[in-house]
Scaffold this motif. Structure first.
Motif, PDB file in Angstrom:
ATOM      1  N   ALA A  56      35.524  41.263  41.844  1.00  0.00           N
ATOM      2  CA  ALA A  56      36.300  40.258  42.570  1.00  0.00           C
ATOM      3  C   ALA A  56      37.699  40.107  41.978  1.00  0.00           C
ATOM      4  CB  ALA A  56      35.569  38.919  42.551  1.00  0.00           C
ATOM      5  N   SER A  57      37.797  40.111  40.674  1.00  0.00           N
ATOM      6  CA  SER A  57      39.092  39.992  40.023  1.00  0.00           C
ATOM      7  C   SER A  57      39.973  41.204  40.308  1.00  0.00           C
ATOM      8  CB  SER A  57      38.916  39.818  38.520  1.00  0.00           C
ATOM      9  OG  SER A  57      40.157  39.645  37.905  1.00  0.00           O
ATOM     10  N   THR A  58      39.381  42.383  40.294  1.00  0.00           N
ATOM     11  CA  THR A  58      40.122  43.600  40.597  1.00  0.00           C
ATOM     12  C   THR A  58      40.673  43.553  42.021  1.00  0.00           C
ATOM     13  OG1 THR A  58      38.787  44.883  39.053  1.00  0.00           O
ATOM     14  CG2 THR A  58      39.965  46.117  40.760  1.00  0.00           C
ATOM     15  N   LEU A  59      39.831  43.183  42.974  1.00  0.00           N
ATOM     16  CA  LEU A  59      40.280  43.089  44.368  1.00  0.00           C
ATOM     17  C   LEU A  59      41.395  42.057  44.531  1.00  0.00           C
ATOM     18  CD1 LEU A  59      36.849  43.282  46.222  1.00  0.00           C
ATOM     19  CD2 LEU A  59      38.703  44.953  46.343  1.00  0.00           C
ATOM     20  N   ALA A  60      41.227  40.898  43.908  1.00  0.00           N
ATOM     21  CA  ALA A  60      42.232  39.837  44.018  1.00  0.00           C
ATOM     22  C   ALA A  60      43.564  40.274  43.417  1.00  0.00           C
ATOM     23  CB  ALA A  60      41.733  38.562  43.348  1.00  0.00           C
ATOM     24  N   CYS A  61      43.513  40.967  42.291  1.00  0.00           N
ATOM     25  CA  CYS A  61      44.753  41.453  41.653  1.00  0.00           C
ATOM     26  C   CYS A  61      45.478  42.456  42.532  1.00  0.00           C
ATOM     27  CB  CYS A  61      44.448  42.100  40.313  1.00  0.00           C
ATOM     28  SG  CYS A  61      44.128  40.937  39.004  1.00  0.00           S
TER      29      CYS A  61
END
Length: 137
Positions: A56-61
């Motif tokens: 999720a963090s990777t996608l958001a970044c």
């Protein structure tokens, strides 16, 4: 003045919505892990929690990288004759950068953002889930 504050990229720092994207993706990925493992959220393996938060963090970044790039450039560019800050709104600045440098410029530094943010956010979500389970039991 208000114009100079908004023109420096200040509102772009607020408008990235990275945490909103993170929590949306995190809950969706976590839900898919729960369905896949056929268990309740409290009994989901912590490795699935770590995976969900990292993904999720990777996608958001990656999704918010273009806004972050515009914000950073807008804040550090200064008021030059080539690109006067007062004459370009954010949409015009976006189009200007797109025409001069192409789409790929919006994702320069995405890897560094992911390497910085994903572990931090993942650890925060992991420990949140860990302590929530600990306090519930």
């Amino acid at each position: 003045s208000t114009q100079s504050t908004w023109g420096t990229g200040y509102w772009l720092g607020i408008a990235t919505f990275e945490s909103a994207f993170f929590f949306t993706f995190y809950e969706q990925i976590l839900h898919r892990c729960i369905v896949h493992n056929q268990c309740r959220r409290d009994s989901l393996p912590m490795s699935s929690v770590a995976f969900s938060s990292m993904a999720a963090s990777t996608l958001a970044c990656v999704i918010t990288c273009p806004i972050d790039m515009l914000r950073t450039r807008r804040m550090v560019q200064g008021n030059t004759a080539l690109l006067p800050r007062s004459t370009l709104s954010v949409p015009h600045y976006f189009i200007h950068v797109l025409q001069r440098e192409g789409v790929s410029v919006f994702f320069k530094g995405a890897g560094a953002r992911v390497l910085f943010a994903a572990p931090n956010t993942s650890l925060a979500a992991f420990f949140y889930e860990f302590f929530t389970r600990l306090l519930r039991n």
